[in-house]
Design a protein around this motif. Sequence first.
Motif, mmCIF file in Angstrom:
data_model
loop_
_atom_site.group_PDB
_atom_site.id
_atom_site.type_symbol
_atom_site.label_atom_id
_atom_site.label_comp_id
_atom_site.label_asym_id
_atom_site.label_seq_id
_atom_site.Cartn_x
_atom_site.Cartn_y
_atom_site.Cartn_z
ATOM 1 N N TRP A 278 0.838 -1.199 0.000
ATOM 2 C CA TRP A 278 0.000 0.000 0.000
ATOM 3 C C TRP A 278 0.876 1.254 0.000
ATOM 4 O O TRP A 278 0.548 2.253 -0.678
ATOM 5 C CB TRP A 278 -0.917 0.012 1.218
ATOM 6 N N ALA A 279 1.993 1.234 0.724
ATOM 7 C CA ALA A 279 2.870 2.407 0.782
ATOM 8 C C ALA A 279 3.460 2.729 -0.585
ATOM 9 O O ALA A 279 3.502 3.908 -0.997
ATOM 10 C CB ALA A 279 3.991 2.178 1.804
ATOM 11 N N LEU A 282 0.771 4.305 -2.715
ATOM 12 C CA LEU A 282 0.507 5.688 -2.315
ATOM 13 C C LEU A 282 1.617 6.627 -2.784
ATOM 14 O O LEU A 282 1.349 7.739 -3.266
ATOM 15 C CB LEU A 282 0.362 5.763 -0.794
ATOM 16 N N GLU A 323 1.600 6.419 7.888
ATOM 17 C CA GLU A 323 0.396 6.940 7.247
ATOM 18 C C GLU A 323 -0.235 5.906 6.312
ATOM 19 O O GLU A 323 -1.469 5.811 6.208
ATOM 20 C CB GLU A 323 0.738 8.230 6.482
ATOM 21 N N ALA A 324 0.589 5.102 5.661
ATOM 22 C CA ALA A 324 0.045 4.019 4.833
ATOM 23 C C ALA A 324 -0.739 3.038 5.692
ATOM 24 O O ALA A 324 -1.809 2.551 5.295
ATOM 25 C CB ALA A 324 1.173 3.299 4.096
ATOM 26 N N TYR A 328 -4.589 2.097 5.436
ATOM 27 C CA TYR A 328 -4.804 0.682 5.128
ATOM 28 C C TYR A 328 -4.228 -0.192 6.247
ATOM 29 O O TYR A 328 -3.216 -0.865 6.054
ATOM 30 C CB TYR A 328 -4.144 0.322 3.798
ATOM 31 N N PHE A 375 -3.875 11.291 2.032
ATOM 32 C CA PHE A 375 -2.558 10.743 2.387
ATOM 33 C C PHE A 375 -1.647 11.882 2.813
ATOM 34 O O PHE A 375 -1.264 12.728 1.998
ATOM 35 C CB PHE A 375 -1.985 10.009 1.173
#
Length: 455
Positions: A278-279, A282, A323-324, A328, A375
């Motif tokens: 996910w990171a 993003l 934050e990722a 998520y 994000f």
Amino acid sequence: MDSTVENARTLKTTFPLTPQSTLGALLAIVRNPLDALPPSIFTEPFVFSKTAGELKVYLADPTLIHEALVKNAEALGKGDQVRRALGPALGQGLLTADGAHWKWQRQSVAGAFRHDKLLELQPTMIAAAERTRDRWMGIGSGTVGVGHEMMRTTFDIIVETMMSGGHGIDVARVEKGISDFLKPTGWTFALGLLRAPEWIPYPGRGKAEAAVEFLRSSLLSVIEERRVRPNDRHDLVNMLLSASDPETGRTMNDEEIVDNLMTFITAGHETTALGLAWAFDLLARHPEVETKVLVEIDAATGGEPVDAKHVSKLVYTRQVFSEAMRLYPPAPIITRTALRDFQLGDYLIPAGTVLIVPIYAVHHHASLWSDPEVFNPDRFSPEAAKTRHRYAYMPFGAGPRVCIGNAFAVMEAVAILAVLLQKIRLAAVNPHPAKPIMKVTLRPDRSQRMNLVLR
């Protein structure tokens, strides 16, 4: 007399139930349990509902979460649904056990996750990331499935650090086995809610059972090999082999060791891999953030290859991963079952109530985060962290049962991001991000294909 009983007359024992269709909830659970969350839990502090005659309380207020998971931890157990969904694979390991059995297992492995021990593992983490980097550079300008690649990388790390190489475990089959096991878990949750007999067939059950058999037998062979040819490595296998309950003196049998190795392999590599995938997605969609990460990596390393002494300097890179995991969270829901009546806020929660902390909803809650869908790694700057309630952000759970490997996971993720981003840019193939679906962990609804661009 128990203070809860003394106060019972002043506590509320009727609940403001949110209507929820049992059929609708069951269909949502099978499809994607996130869709079964009451929509109001994204804006309200708590929600009560009743499904199939079972009282549920959803908690999104950090104060109430702390009150439940920390102050009343002894009043809560994992519950039957967790046992039905995860028990076939994880047995009575650290993630699924309750009470004294959980406590002594936790004490037995805690030493493996001390900060000084983790620092010793950083070179292994970096070496695994370098193998992935070199493989990608060999591909050149091709396309990769970043989820699969991160699974492979983090599995490489977990096997090297926890099992000293794993004696030739088939990585590809392990990855497929974990996916086959998790895929039909929506059915196990739904059937558990209906209290259906555990023998009832459902789609994917045969594959899941075969996957569990393969995974557990593979790990059993590692243990048997270690018993025949012991070594003095300070890895998890040896810790489990030598562990003993301080109160009874009992040691773990092979099945119990397998339970815990299964727990660390599934929870210990898959969740980090998902967070990394996910990171990367993003970052590909927010080039201004990626630029800040690259500037930090260059400043920390001076243009040299990333090594262990650099990882602690990558503060902004760590914020990106945090934050990722807010957007998520790899483990998106915590469930507990009340073992006895207990007080929660103004309510007397009766025994048997299912307590749900929807971490995904907490992380997207309108009262806890400004622009929660945006994000923004700056939310996790050292200054911002001081003003946030501890239980507004829980990617690793909370309370006594917080993930024992949380520091390991963050250190590993930052090292992998730095090593790969230093040499390679990933560009999203699909213009729209994947939808998150819950299969125990939070997975994308499709493969996250990304283009490799060498720097």
